[in-house]
Design an enzyme around this catalytic site. Structure first.
Site, short mmCIF file in Angstrom:
data_model
loop_
_atom_site.label_atom_id
_atom_site.label_comp_id
_atom_site.label_asym_id
_atom_site.label_seq_id
_atom_site.Cartn_x
_atom_site.Cartn_y
_atom_site.Cartn_z
N GLU A 1 -4.85 -0.07 -7.84
CA GLU A 1 -4.16 0.93 -8.42
C GLU A 1 -3.38 -0.29 -8.68
O GLU A 1 -2.70 -0.81 -8.20
CB GLU A 1 -3.79 1.34 -7.01
CG GLU A 1 -4.51 2.86 -6.22
CD GLU A 1 -4.04 3.40 -4.84
OE1 GLU A 1 -3.94 4.11 -4.98
OE2 GLU A 1 -3.45 3.14 -4.56
N ASN B 1 -2.87 6.59 -0.41
CA ASN B 1 -2.51 6.77 0.87
C ASN B 1 -1.64 7.75 0.45
O ASN B 1 -1.63 8.94 1.73
CB ASN B 1 -1.29 5.18 1.54
CG ASN B 1 -2.65 4.45 1.05
OD1 ASN B 1 -3.71 4.57 2.40
ND2 ASN B 1 -2.12 3.64 0.81
N HIS C 1 -2.50 -3.17 -6.31
CA HIS C 1 -3.37 -2.36 -4.39
C HIS C 1 -4.66 -2.87 -4.29
O HIS C 1 -4.78 -1.57 -5.38
CB HIS C 1 -2.41 -1.69 -4.34
CG HIS C 1 -2.80 -0.70 -2.58
ND1 HIS C 1 -3.13 0.59 -3.29
CD2 HIS C 1 -3.74 -1.66 -2.20
CE1 HIS C 1 -3.94 0.63 -1.68
NE2 HIS C 1 -3.05 -0.72 -0.32
N SER D 1 0.78 -1.00 0.29
CA SER D 1 -0.48 0.03 -0.28
C SER D 1 0.45 1.19 -0.17
O SER D 1 -0.24 2.55 -0.08
CB SER D 1 -0.81 -0.13 1.03
OG SER D 1 -0.18 0.10 3.04
#
Length: 388
Positions: free
Chosen positions: A153, A191, A141, A120
């Site tokens: 992702e 993130n 991800h 992540s």
């Protein structure tokens, strides 16, 4: 890559077992590998339960449920993955451990096997760069719970073969996912961009402007977010949220925009991790009465505007630094973390000049780099541009 491809998943925790379920439902034979037999047993019971439940709800026939369950084989032996076409790693977020695992996989698997990491926040290239054939490594991800969250992702490193990114993007679509392509930078899209949702809220708490309940109330009431930041941190786990923030902060060479909160560090040190420990920002003891929020309109709108403009500024900076396209950034935030709308669409609706005014006012007040407006935001306001 079609449904005849064999998929290997390493790590039988909630993420790994979820990805295994998604792959099995897409028609693949799956090998789920974990060194802990208890984890494999839990995953097998979980899969049996979820497939049965899907059949009971009419999402699939009972026969299809049985077929899906039989597609997954559980193993403790890494060598069993040698015939896989794709291997997805979903283990602990530790760079050295992941590097060691991928070096093993390079020896075990066929030279054409695609090796993917579900990291992540760690750099994909740091994993790929340790291999003799780094061109077959990329990031995939997923978001928890993988069977329910649509976003993936897709992260090529600077060493990934160009055709592999498109191949994996198409595969994710075949799996029923919404893929977005992200540059191999700290935190990728979600993130990275989402940090102020937590960080700015913690700063507001730290300054004594409002308590946790009031901040959560404000962002849900005036921002339309499904969960407030403190509710969400308690759900994710303060240890996990703090670790991701720290990783992104250090990866950006201590850029103050991503600085972790001392409040959250103390929460982790005290073992107040959230729901899983029974107490975090809220007390989850049985019959525990929660603190009521302040429902002052002016305060709620001020909190929401401050957090939202910081989020938008991060999203605009991600566009400026070519992390992803405008469309993919908005898709990532709505499909990956359930934001009520894309941040760049939101920026247009608020007015970029209003976002800039908020950021400049915060910078004038604090003189901290965390409030510096994106160069792209300033340029777009000057040129009277919009994202859509």
């Amino acid at each position: 890559m079609n449904s005849a491809a064999i998929v290997g998943i390493i790590g039988a925790g909630s993420m790994g077992s979820g990805i295994a379920q998604v792959a099995a439902q897409a028609g693949h034979k799956v090998w789920l590998c974990d060194s802990h037999p208890d984890a494999l047993e839990r995953a097998a019971r979980g899969h049996q339960k979820v497939f049965t439940m899907l059949a009971e709800k009419g999402k699939m026939t009972l026969e299809d449920a049985k077929v899906c369950a039989k597609r997954i084989t559980y193993t403790r032996i890494l060598d069993d993955l040698k015939h896989c076409t794709l291997v997805v790693e979903a283990i602990i977020e530790d760079l050295e451990v992941k590097q060691g695992l991928f070096q093993e996989l390079e020896i075990i698997c066929d030279s054409e096997t695609v090796l993917a990491t579900n990291t992540s926040s760690l750099p994909v290239v740091a994993i790929a760069g340790k291999l003799r054939s780094p061109e077959r490594v990329l990031g995939l991800h997923f978001f928890n719970p993988a069977p329910l969250m649509p976003l993936v992702e897709v992260i090529p490193s600077m060493l990934t073969a160009p055709n592999l990114t498109q191949e994996m993007t198409e595969l994710m679509r075949h799996w029923g996912k919404i893929p977005v392509m992200a540059k191999d930078t700290p935190g990728f899209i979600v993130n990275r961009v989402a940090r102020p949702f937590y960080g700015e809220s913690l700063r507001i708490l730290d300054e004594g402007i409002a308590d946790e309940a009031t901040i959560d109330y404000a962002l849900k009431t005036y921002g339309g977010f499904r969960m407030g930041p403190f509710e969400l941190m308690d759900l994710i786990g303060n240890d996990i949220n703090f670790a991701v923030t720290s990783t992104v902060y250090n990866a950006f060479y201590q850029d103050s925009k991503y600085r972790p909160s001392l409040i959250q560090q103390r929460m982790v040190e005290a073992g107040l991790l959230g729901k899983k420990s029974g107490k975090g920002y809220y007390d989850y003891s049985e019959n525990q009465e929660q603190i009521a929020p302040q429902t002052n309109d002016e305060l709620g709108k001020t909190i929401t505007n401050r957090v939202l403009c910081n989020l938008i500024n991060h999203a605009i900076d991600a566009v400026y630094l070519k992390v992803a396209t405008v469309k993919d950034i908005d898709l990532a935030m709505t499909k990956g973390v359930n934001y009520p709308k894309g941040l760049l669409q939101w920026a247009d609706e608020i007015g970029l000049h209003n976002v800039l005014a908020t950021m400049d006012a915060l910078y004038a007040e604090y003189h901290e780099e965390r409030y510096r407006a994106s160069v792209l935001l300033r340029n777009m306001v000057r040129e009277k541009q919009s994202f859509y």
